[in-house]
Scaffold this motif. Structure first.
Motif, short mmCIF file in Angstrom:
data_model
loop_
_atom_site.label_atom_id
_atom_site.label_comp_id
_atom_site.label_asym_id
_atom_site.label_seq_id
_atom_site.Cartn_x
_atom_site.Cartn_y
_atom_site.Cartn_z
N MET A 1 17.25 -61.89 11.01
CA MET A 1 18.70 -61.84 10.97
C MET A 1 19.23 -62.75 12.08
N GLU A 2 20.16 -63.63 11.71
CA GLU A 2 20.73 -64.55 12.69
C GLU A 2 21.77 -63.84 13.54
N LEU A 3 22.14 -64.50 14.63
CA LEU A 3 23.07 -63.89 15.58
C LEU A 3 24.42 -63.59 14.94
N LYS A 4 24.93 -64.51 14.11
CA LYS A 4 26.22 -64.27 13.46
C LYS A 4 26.16 -63.04 12.55
N GLU A 5 25.04 -62.90 11.87
CA GLU A 5 24.87 -61.74 10.99
C GLU A 5 24.83 -60.44 11.79
N LYS A 6 24.18 -60.48 12.95
CA LYS A 6 24.12 -59.29 13.79
C LYS A 6 25.50 -58.89 14.29
N VAL A 7 26.31 -59.88 14.67
CA VAL A 7 27.67 -59.60 15.13
C VAL A 7 28.49 -59.01 13.98
N ALA A 8 28.34 -59.57 12.79
CA ALA A 8 29.06 -59.03 11.62
C ALA A 8 28.62 -57.59 11.34
N TYR A 9 27.35 -57.31 11.50
CA TYR A 9 26.83 -55.95 11.30
C TYR A 9 27.47 -54.99 12.31
N LEU A 10 27.55 -55.43 13.58
CA LEU A 10 28.17 -54.57 14.61
C LEU A 10 29.66 -54.34 14.30
N LYS A 11 30.31 -55.38 13.81
CA LYS A 11 31.73 -55.25 13.46
C LYS A 11 31.89 -54.21 12.35
N GLY A 12 31.00 -54.24 11.38
CA GLY A 12 31.04 -53.24 10.31
C GLY A 12 30.79 -51.84 10.82
N MET A 13 29.87 -51.70 11.77
CA MET A 13 29.59 -50.38 12.35
C MET A 13 30.80 -49.84 13.08
N VAL A 14 31.53 -50.72 13.78
CA VAL A 14 32.72 -50.28 14.51
C VAL A 14 33.79 -49.81 13.52
N GLU A 15 33.93 -50.54 12.40
CA GLU A 15 34.91 -50.13 11.39
C GLU A 15 34.52 -48.79 10.77
N MET A 16 33.23 -48.57 10.57
CA MET A 16 32.76 -47.30 10.00
C MET A 16 32.90 -46.15 10.99
N ALA A 17 32.91 -46.47 12.27
CA ALA A 17 33.02 -45.43 13.29
C ALA A 17 34.44 -44.86 13.35
N ASP A 18 35.34 -45.53 12.66
CA ASP A 18 36.72 -45.06 12.56
C ASP A 18 37.36 -44.90 13.94
#
Length: 142
Positions: free
Chosen positions: A1-18
């Motif tokens: 997984m590239e760095l940009k993909e990891k950042v996008a994954y973290l962004k999704g986790m933050v959105e899911m954390a509500d």
């Protein structure tokens, strides 16, 4: 997984954390994600530029190798002992009076009567008059 993909994954986790974006934690998290996105883009640009430089460097290295083989004639071992070749004629040694560098003079250079010192660029003139030397040697021998 590239760095940009990891950042996008973290962004999704933050959105899911509500997390409420208006709260202190939400503002901090969003600011950190923005910095991570910028860093990942900058790093991706640097990796791309580095790849281009490496390719260019390999090309230059190959071209320099070609030039070295022509200039230094690495494949031709015959010229390695150029002073030992009998078919070259006599080789004379002299010392430049200006810089003290030892220079080598062949018959052709003697015929020309001058040369440029490879050390300092000074014009060296010479006249090999062996008739005077022979006369002095005969007088010393008698």
């Amino acid at each position: 997984m590239e760095l940009k993909e990891k950042v996008a994954y973290l962004k999704g986790m933050v959105e899911m954390a509500d997390i409420n974006p208006a709260s202190k934690e939400g503002k901090l998290t969003n600011a950190l994600l923005q910095v991570l996105e910028e860093m990942s883009e900058t790093i991706a640009d640097l990796v791309s530029a580095n790849s281009e430089v490496c390719e260019l460097l390999e090309t230059i290295d190959k071209d320099l190798g070609d030039v070295e083989s022509v200039v230094f004639d690495e494949d031709d071992d015959e010229d390695d002992n150029w002073m030992d070749d009998d078919d070259e004629g006599e080789i004379y040694e002299a010392v430049c009076p200006s810089c003290g560098e030892q220079v080598y003079i062949d018959e052709e250079m003697l015929d020309e009567g001058e040369m440029i010192c490879p050390g300092c660029g000074e014009k060296l003139e010479f006249d090999l008059d062996i008739s005077g030397i022979d006369a002095d040697e005969e007088e010393d021998g008698e």
